[in-house]
Structure formats: C-alpha cells, structure tokens
Design a protein around this motif. Structure first.
Motif, PDB file in Angstrom:
ATOM      1  N   UNK A  32     -19.869   6.792  -2.834  1.00  0.00           N
ATOM      2  CA  UNK A  32     -19.233   6.570  -1.530  1.00  0.00           C
ATOM      3  C   UNK A  32     -19.850   5.386  -0.786  1.00  0.00           C
ATOM      4  N   UNK A  33     -19.111   4.811   0.159  1.00  0.00           N
ATOM      5  CA  UNK A  33     -19.610   3.659   0.929  1.00  0.00           C
ATOM      6  C   UNK A  33     -20.912   3.989   1.657  1.00  0.00           C
ATOM      7  N   UNK A  34     -21.786   2.988   1.733  1.00  0.00           N
ATOM      8  CA  UNK A  34     -23.067   3.172   2.407  1.00  0.00           C
ATOM      9  C   UNK A  34     -23.714   1.819   2.640  1.00  0.00           C
ATOM     10  N   UNK A  35     -24.809   1.824   3.404  1.00  0.00           N
ATOM     11  CA  UNK A  35     -25.612   0.625   3.641  1.00  0.00           C
ATOM     12  C   UNK A  35     -27.073   0.980   3.417  1.00  0.00           C
ATOM     13  N   UNK A  36     -27.774   0.120   2.691  1.00  0.00           N
ATOM     14  CA  UNK A  36     -29.198   0.332   2.439  1.00  0.00           C
ATOM     15  C   UNK A  36     -29.960  -0.955   2.730  1.00  0.00           C
ATOM     16  N   UNK A  37     -31.195  -0.784   3.168  1.00  0.00           N
ATOM     17  CA  UNK A  37     -32.048  -1.924   3.523  1.00  0.00           C
ATOM     18  C   UNK A  37     -33.216  -2.011   2.540  1.00  0.00           C
ATOM     19  N   UNK A  38     -33.377  -3.192   1.970  1.00  0.00           N
ATOM     20  CA  UNK A  38     -34.511  -3.485   1.098  1.00  0.00           C
ATOM     21  C   UNK A  38     -35.333  -4.597   1.739  1.00  0.00           C
ATOM     22  N   UNK A  39     -36.514  -4.797   1.233  1.00  0.00           N
ATOM     23  CA  UNK A  39     -37.406  -5.780   1.845  1.00  0.00           C
ATOM     24  C   UNK A  39     -36.852  -7.200   1.770  1.00  0.00           C
TER      25      UNK A  39
ATOM     26  N   UNK B 123     -15.304   0.162  -0.100  1.00  0.00           N
ATOM     27  CA  UNK B 123     -14.241   0.431  -1.059  1.00  0.00           C
ATOM     28  C   UNK B 123     -12.991  -0.368  -0.682  1.00  0.00           C
ATOM     29  N   UNK B 124     -12.494  -1.144  -1.627  1.00  0.00           N
ATOM     30  CA  UNK B 124     -11.190  -1.782  -1.458  1.00  0.00           C
ATOM     31  C   UNK B 124     -10.121  -0.789  -1.897  1.00  0.00           C
ATOM     32  N   UNK B 125      -9.137  -0.525  -1.040  1.00  0.00           N
ATOM     33  CA  UNK B 125      -8.134   0.513  -1.319  1.00  0.00           C
ATOM     34  C   UNK B 125      -6.740  -0.084  -1.288  1.00  0.00           C
ATOM     35  N   UNK B 126      -5.899   0.435  -2.152  1.00  0.00           N
ATOM     36  CA  UNK B 126      -4.489   0.059  -2.177  1.00  0.00           C
ATOM     37  C   UNK B 126      -3.674   1.260  -2.617  1.00  0.00           C
ATOM     38  N   UNK B 127      -2.375   1.212  -2.302  1.00  0.00           N
ATOM     39  CA  UNK B 127      -1.472   2.306  -2.647  1.00  0.00           C
ATOM     40  C   UNK B 127      -0.703   1.917  -3.903  1.00  0.00           C
TER      41      UNK B 127
ATOM     42  N   UNK C 190       4.118   5.139  -8.318  1.00  0.00           N
ATOM     43  CA  UNK C 190       4.386   5.704  -9.626  1.00  0.00           C
ATOM     44  C   UNK C 190       5.814   5.432 -10.053  1.00  0.00           C
ATOM     45  N   UNK C 191       6.222   6.053 -11.136  1.00  0.00           N
ATOM     46  CA  UNK C 191       7.577   5.860 -11.654  1.00  0.00           C
ATOM     47  C   UNK C 191       8.613   6.487 -10.730  1.00  0.00           C
ATOM     48  N   UNK C 192       8.290   7.648 -10.155  1.00  0.00           N
ATOM     49  CA  UNK C 192       9.205   8.300  -9.222  1.00  0.00           C
ATOM     50  C   UNK C 192       8.933   7.804  -7.804  1.00  0.00           C
ATOM     51  N   UNK C 193       9.932   7.934  -6.935  1.00  0.00           N
ATOM     52  CA  UNK C 193       9.797   7.428  -5.575  1.00  0.00           C
ATOM     53  C   UNK C 193       8.717   8.168  -4.789  1.00  0.00           C
ATOM     54  N   UNK C 194       8.463   9.422  -5.166  1.00  0.00           N
ATOM     55  CA  UNK C 194       7.475  10.201  -4.429  1.00  0.00           C
ATOM     56  C   UNK C 194       6.099  10.162  -5.087  1.00  0.00           C
ATOM     57  N   UNK C 195       5.981   9.463  -6.217  1.00  0.00           N
ATOM     58  CA  UNK C 195       4.703   9.404  -6.907  1.00  0.00           C
ATOM     59  C   UNK C 195       3.919   8.182  -6.440  1.00  0.00           C
ATOM     60  N   UNK C 196       2.749   8.422  -5.862  1.00  0.00           N
ATOM     61  CA  UNK C 196       1.885   7.342  -5.413  1.00  0.00           C
ATOM     62  C   UNK C 196       0.450   7.856  -5.368  1.00  0.00           C
ATOM     63  N   UNK C 197      -0.471   6.915  -5.339  1.00  0.00           N
ATOM     64  CA  UNK C 197      -1.879   7.281  -5.412  1.00  0.00           C
ATOM     65  C   UNK C 197      -2.709   6.208  -4.728  1.00  0.00           C
ATOM     66  N   UNK C 198      -3.734   6.639  -4.003  1.00  0.00           N
ATOM     67  CA  UNK C 198      -4.665   5.701  -3.388  1.00  0.00           C
ATOM     68  C   UNK C 198      -5.682   5.274  -4.440  1.00  0.00           C
ATOM     69  N   UNK C 199      -5.651   4.001  -4.779  1.00  0.00           N
ATOM     70  CA  UNK C 199      -6.547   3.451  -5.795  1.00  0.00           C
ATOM     71  C   UNK C 199      -7.663   2.682  -5.084  1.00  0.00           C
ATOM     72  N   UNK C 200      -8.910   3.072  -5.319  1.00  0.00           N
ATOM     73  CA  UNK C 200     -10.033   2.406  -4.661  1.00  0.00           C
ATOM     74  C   UNK C 200     -10.919   1.716  -5.687  1.00  0.00           C
ATOM     75  N   UNK C 201     -11.477   0.572  -5.271  1.00  0.00           N
ATOM     76  CA  UNK C 201     -12.396  -0.203  -6.096  1.00  0.00           C
ATOM     77  C   UNK C 201     -13.666  -0.473  -5.303  1.00  0.00           C
ATOM     78  N   UNK C 202     -14.795  -0.252  -5.940  1.00  0.00           N
ATOM     79  CA  UNK C 202     -16.075  -0.423  -5.261  1.00  0.00           C
ATOM     80  C   UNK C 202     -16.420  -1.904  -5.145  1.00  0.00           C
TER      81      UNK C 202
END
Length: 323
Positions: free
Chosen positions: A64-71, A79-83, A86-98
């Motif tokens: 999951x998204x976060x922030x960390x501090x190093x010296x 996360x980059x997200x897009x919708x 699917x093949x059917x009009x009601x088929x869709x999914x949130x696709x995320x890329x780190x």
C-alpha cells in the motif's frame, strides 16, 4: 529499461545505463527512470544510489502507499489507478500500478514494474526542457510524478460517475439483472479505489507537513496542493459510494414493487377463479340424490352463475384499481 537524464539551467543531458555513477556525480538534478527492468538492472540502480533493498522490495511487491525517510533520501510509494473495461458493459476493474519515487538532494529515481503513460508525460516535459522542472530540485520532480498520478484519480472518478448516472437512469426504467450487476461492479470499484486513495492521502500528508528533510520549504506548498486534491478525491469517493448504494436501494425497491404488482395481479386472478372452482366442484360431485341434479337447465344456470360472479369480481377489482 533504465533511462537517465541530468537537467539544470543549462539544459538536459541524456546518459546511458552504463554511466549511472557519472550521471549521479554530474551537476544538476539526476533523474533515473526504471521500468520493465531486470533484477540485475534494479540492483545496479539501488547500489549506485544507496537505495535500501526493502524499499525496492516494496515497489516490486506492490504494498500500500506510504512514505519513508532515510538518511540520504526519502521514499514515496503511490499507486497509479485506471478503470479497465471488460467484454461486457458492466464488467470493469480498478487496475493499480505501484510507483516508487526515491529522491535525495539532487537525484530522483522513479521505479515502476511497467511503463506508465503518466510518468512518461513528466519525462517528456523534462526532455523538452520545461522550465518549471529545470529550475527546481529533485523534490519538485518527485512532486510532479506524484501529482500526475493523483490527477489520474479524477479521470477514474469521472468514469465511475458516468457509470453511476447511467445506472440511475436504468433503475427507473427497467429492472434488468445487468443493471444490478453494473451497480455491484461500481461499488466494488469504489471499494478498491478507496483502499488506494486513503493511504495515498496519508503518504502525501507526510510530505506536505514538512516532516521530510529532503523536501524544501518552497516545495511543501506543492505537496499541500496534492494533499488537497487527495482530500477531494476521498470525499468524492465517499459521495459516489453513497450514490451507488442509493441507486442499488432504488433498484431493489423498484424490483420489489414490480414483484408486488405481479403478485397483486396473480392474487386477483386467483380470487376470481376461487368461487368458480367452488361452484364447479359443488355441482361436479358424483351423487345420485342432489338438488337440481335432474334439472335440465342446471348446466346453463351454473355457467350463468359463474359468469355473473366473475363479472362482479372483475368490476370490483377494476373500480379499486387492481386491474
């Protein structure tokens, strides 16, 4: 792939993958863009810039998204997200890329598992010599990377809003099962996106509050702007969840009302035929001694009686609005 540029007021210089150390030592801001890279290539970049292996593992494992501090640097994971349809009009999914953004005093390493168009837009701006990027440091470049990722959230929410509006119109016109499936798909998408938006807001909030040593004070206001956008994104997500829930309730109420109308009509039909069945059953009993059994007009009288009873009941139900 590993792409490297060094930019400053004098312009933009491109370096090869074999010249990472030279690029890091060059005057200006060094940006290394890593995507579709092999483990050996990722390890080379990590060794050159001193990136902790666990931070690299977070990018590859899509935590999951976060922030960390190093010296020597700060690490922001979003996360980059897009919708994805699917093949059917009601088929869709949130696709995320780190998207992992490592930035020190004068260098930035962006790391993704695949090439992302949103990161490519910032990269192209640097290559074109965008003055808004050339005259600022590594923290501003990291801000621009995170900013374009968050801007994509609004595009996703616009698509979801269109789906909700379409579903709201459909639930008032029909009770097709596809309408319910579309609403359930929207609710799943919003739940999946909510799991992205909430931790991203907290991660950017750390950068906006000045808790990170590698964010300059003049850059904090830009991160605050991104944080404000994320607050808006979270609010819109909750609003759309309420709208989707309301549309689903309307659908279920409409379906229940439609079912009640069908049951009412079936009940009316049953009530009309109930006395007819009684009369036919009464005069259909096989007894020798029975009133009117030998009457020649009994058959016609019974038909007339059944017709009259049915007519009276139909007239009554029509007057009451049941038909």
């Amino acid at each position: 792939m590993i792409e490297t540029v060094v930019f400053n007021d004098a312009g933009v210089t491109t370096y090869t993958e074999d010249a990472l150390a030279e690029a890091k030592a060059a005057t200006g801001t060094t940006w290394v863009r890593v995507y579709d890279a092999t483990p050996e290539e990722i390890q080379t970049v990590a060794d050159t810039f001193g990136i902790h292996p666990l931070a690299v593992e977070d990018v590859l494992n899509e935590v999951p998204p976060k922030t960390e501090e190093f010296s020597a640097y700060s690490f922001a994971l979003v996360k980059a997200a897009e919708l994805r349809r699917g093949e059917q009009t009601f088929e869709e999914e949130v696709l995320d890329r780190t998207v992992g953004a490592f930035f020190g005093d004068d260098w930035v390493v962006s790391m993704t598992t695949v090439g992302l168009p949103v990161i490519a837009r910032v990269w192209d701006a640097v290559e074109r010599g965008d003055e808004r990027l050339l005259h600022r440091g590594a923290d501003f470049t990291a801000y621009r990377i995170i900013d374009v990722v968050v801007d994509g959230y609004f595009e996703l929410l616009d698509d979801i809003e269109d789906d909700i509006e379409r579903s709201e119109e459909e639930v008032l016109e029909s009770t097709e099962i596809e309408t319910l499936e579309r609403l359930n798909s929207v609710r799943r998408d919003l739940l999946a996106f909510r799991k992205i938006a909430w931790p991203t807001r907290e991660a950017v909030g750390t950068l906006a509050r000045g808790d990170t040593a590698h964010v300059q004070p003049e850059t904090e206001k830009y991160f605050r702007d991104v944080y404000d956008h994320l607050v808006q994104v979270v609010d819109l997500t909750e609003t759309y969840r309420d709208l989707a829930r309301g549309a689903r309730d309307i659908y279920l109420n409409t379906l229940s009302q439609s079912t009640n109308e069908v049951m009412k009509r079936l009940t009316v039909i049953a009530i009309i035929f109930l006395p007819l069945t009684f009369i036919a059953g009464l005069f259909g009993m096989n007894f020798e001694v029975m009133p009117e059994l030998a009457w020649s007009g009994a058959y016609h009288a019974s038909l007339f009686g059944m017709t009259a009873v049915a007519g009276i009941l139909v007239g009554y139900f029509y007057r009451e609005g049941y038909l």
